[in-house]
Design an enzyme around this catalytic site. Structure first.
Site, PDB file in Angstrom:
ATOM      1  N   ARG A   1      68.580  50.973  56.603  1.00  0.00           N
ATOM      2  CA  ARG A   1      67.749  51.948  55.212  1.00  0.00           C
ATOM      3  C   ARG A   1      66.449  51.761  55.062  1.00  0.00           C
ATOM      4  NH1 ARG A   1      70.087  46.334  52.448  1.00  0.00           N
ATOM      5  NH2 ARG A   1      67.888  46.761  51.344  1.00  0.00           N
TER       6      ARG A   1
ATOM      7  N   ARG B   1      67.526  44.234  62.035  1.00  0.00           N
ATOM      8  CA  ARG B   1      68.929  45.072  60.574  1.00  0.00           C
ATOM      9  C   ARG B   1      68.292  46.506  60.427  1.00  0.00           C
ATOM     10  NH1 ARG B   1      69.763  43.440  54.845  1.00  0.00           N
ATOM     11  NH2 ARG B   1      68.263  44.496  54.150  1.00  0.00           N
TER      12      ARG B   1
ATOM     13  N   LYS C   1      72.650  37.481  51.910  1.00  0.00           N
ATOM     14  CA  LYS C   1      73.777  37.610  50.674  1.00  0.00           C
ATOM     15  C   LYS C   1      74.700  38.391  50.398  1.00  0.00           C
ATOM     16  CE  LYS C   1      70.103  39.370  48.217  1.00  0.00           C
ATOM     17  NZ  LYS C   1      68.985  39.036  48.956  1.00  0.00           N
TER      18      LYS C   1
ATOM     19  N   ARG D   1      58.577  43.070  50.263  1.00  0.00           N
ATOM     20  CA  ARG D   1      60.051  43.032  49.907  1.00  0.00           C
ATOM     21  C   ARG D   1      59.559  41.376  49.402  1.00  0.00           C
ATOM     22  NH1 ARG D   1      64.484  46.169  53.129  1.00  0.00           N
ATOM     23  NH2 ARG D   1      65.479  44.626  52.137  1.00  0.00           N
TER      24      ARG D   1
ATOM     25  N   ARG E   1      67.458  38.987  39.884  1.00  0.00           N
ATOM     26  CA  ARG E   1      65.713  39.485  40.280  1.00  0.00           C
ATOM     27  C   ARG E   1      65.483  38.966  39.989  1.00  0.00           C
ATOM     28  NH1 ARG E   1      68.138  42.247  44.707  1.00  0.00           N
ATOM     29  NH2 ARG E   1      66.038  42.292  46.670  1.00  0.00           N
TER      30      ARG E   1
HETATM   31  P1  ADP Z   1      67.415  42.578  49.785  1.00  0.00           P
HETATM   32  O1  ADP Z   1      67.646  41.757  49.159  1.00  0.00           O
HETATM   33  O2  ADP Z   1      67.281  42.960  51.059  1.00  0.00           O
HETATM   34  O3  ADP Z   1      65.918  43.192  49.934  1.00  0.00           O
HETATM   35  P2  ADP Z   1      69.428  44.511  47.755  1.00  0.00           P
HETATM   36  O4  ADP Z   1      70.568  45.534  48.461  1.00  0.00           O
HETATM   37  O5  ADP Z   1      70.134  43.323  47.271  1.00  0.00           O
HETATM   38  O6  ADP Z   1      68.384  43.865  49.431  1.00  0.00           O
HETATM   39  O7  ADP Z   1      68.004  45.006  47.327  1.00  0.00           O
HETATM   40  C1  ADP Z   1      67.193  46.712  47.813  1.00  0.00           C
HETATM   41  C2  ADP Z   1      66.470  47.083  46.901  1.00  0.00           C
HETATM   42  O8  ADP Z   1      67.005  47.044  45.851  1.00  0.00           O
HETATM   43  C3  ADP Z   1      65.628  45.717  46.197  1.00  0.00           C
HETATM   44  O9  ADP Z   1      64.570  46.195  47.332  1.00  0.00           O
HETATM   45  C4  ADP Z   1      65.263  46.661  44.811  1.00  0.00           C
HETATM   46  O10 ADP Z   1      64.153  47.519  45.035  1.00  0.00           O
HETATM   47  C5  ADP Z   1      66.414  46.651  44.157  1.00  0.00           C
HETATM   48  N1  ADP Z   1      67.234  45.894  43.495  1.00  0.00           N
HETATM   49  C6  ADP Z   1      68.244  45.729  43.663  1.00  0.00           C
HETATM   50  N2  ADP Z   1      68.777  44.839  42.644  1.00  0.00           N
HETATM   51  C7  ADP Z   1      68.046  44.972  41.487  1.00  0.00           C
HETATM   52  C8  ADP Z   1      67.838  44.178  40.705  1.00  0.00           C
HETATM   53  N3  ADP Z   1      68.668  43.419  40.385  1.00  0.00           N
HETATM   54  N4  ADP Z   1      66.350  44.581  40.024  1.00  0.00           N
HETATM   55  C9  ADP Z   1      65.675  45.443  40.763  1.00  0.00           C
HETATM   56  N5  ADP Z   1      65.567  45.963  41.545  1.00  0.00           N
HETATM   57  C10 ADP Z   1      66.581  45.867  42.734  1.00  0.00           C
END
Ligand code: ADP
Length: 190
Positions: A134, A128, A14, A145, A89
């Site tokens: 991270r 990654r 993404k 996740r 999400r």
């Molecule tokens: P990825 O899609 O690789 O898991 P992101 O950077 O999108 O990485 O998200 C990292 C973390 O941030 C998620 O595992 C979650 O804990 C939190 N997060 C991100 N966006 C949201 C959201 N819209 N609602 C709730 N938690 C979120």
């Protein structure tokens, strides 16, 4: 405005695809993951609370996400549209996004669903992990996740399929192959 939701499991690409298309279509990139990581790096109260969720691979509470997103939406300025990355999400967040956009006389133009099998997601995140630094790119958190994605996040696709705005994209190819598919889908809309 072109309001794009870029969607897919953790590690589906993404963020990478957002970076590629943001410039081409003059979009503003809003990544809730990036916004959260900025709060954590700055050591804000919100960031400290968020960290306990992200480190475990769980979703941060909706109210916190809405707060940071509303702030970011105010800064959209002259962009021709927005790319929402990592949001919505869950189905409740999808309803919140629709409401936020409706208040501006806007709606989701398209949800691009990057389809990638779980084994590939896990492989990519482990790879990654070596460079990202991270805290959530570790084997145990990655497993959670992916689980949270299937249980809570993937139903968002059905929500937008019902609205007729979902496009599935094969996300297993190279970055360039995937961008070509993403651009073909967006070119139909602009
Ligand atoms: P990825 O899609 O690789 O898991 P992101 O950077 O999108 O990485 O998200 C990292 C973390 O941030 C998620 O595992 C979650 O804990 C939190 N997060 C991100 N966006 C949201 C959201 N819209 N609602 C709730 N938690 C979120």
């Amino acid at each position: 405005m072109l309001n794009v939701v870029i969607f897919g499991g953790p590690g589906s690409g993404k963020g990478t695809q957002s970076a590629v298309i943001t410039e081409k279509y003059s979009l503003k990139h809003l990544s809730t993951g990036d916004l959260l990581r900025a709060e954590m790096a700055a050591g804000t109260e919100l960031g400290k609370i968020a960290k306990s969720y992200t480190d475990a691979g769980n979703l941060v509470p909706d109210e916190m996400i809405v707060r940071i997103l509303a702030k970011a939406m105010d800064g959209i300025g002259q962009a021709k549209g927005v790319i929402f990355d990592g949001f919505p999400r869950n189905v409740a967040q999808a309803a919140i996004l629709d409401e936020m956009l409706a208040q501006r006389g806007e709606k989701v133009s398209v949800l691009l669903d990057l389809v990638v099998p779980d084994e590939t997601l896990v492989e990519r995140m482990l790879f990654r992990a070596q460079i990202s630094g991270r805290a959530d790119d570790n084997p145990e958190t990655i497993k959670n996740r992916v689980k949270v994605y299937h249980q809570v996040t993937s139903p968002v696709v059905d929500y937008y399929v019902a609205k007729g705005v979902c496009v599935k994209i094969d996300g297993t190819g190279s970055i360039e192959e995937t961008s070509a598919l993403v651009e073909a889908a967006l070119d139909k809309l602009v």
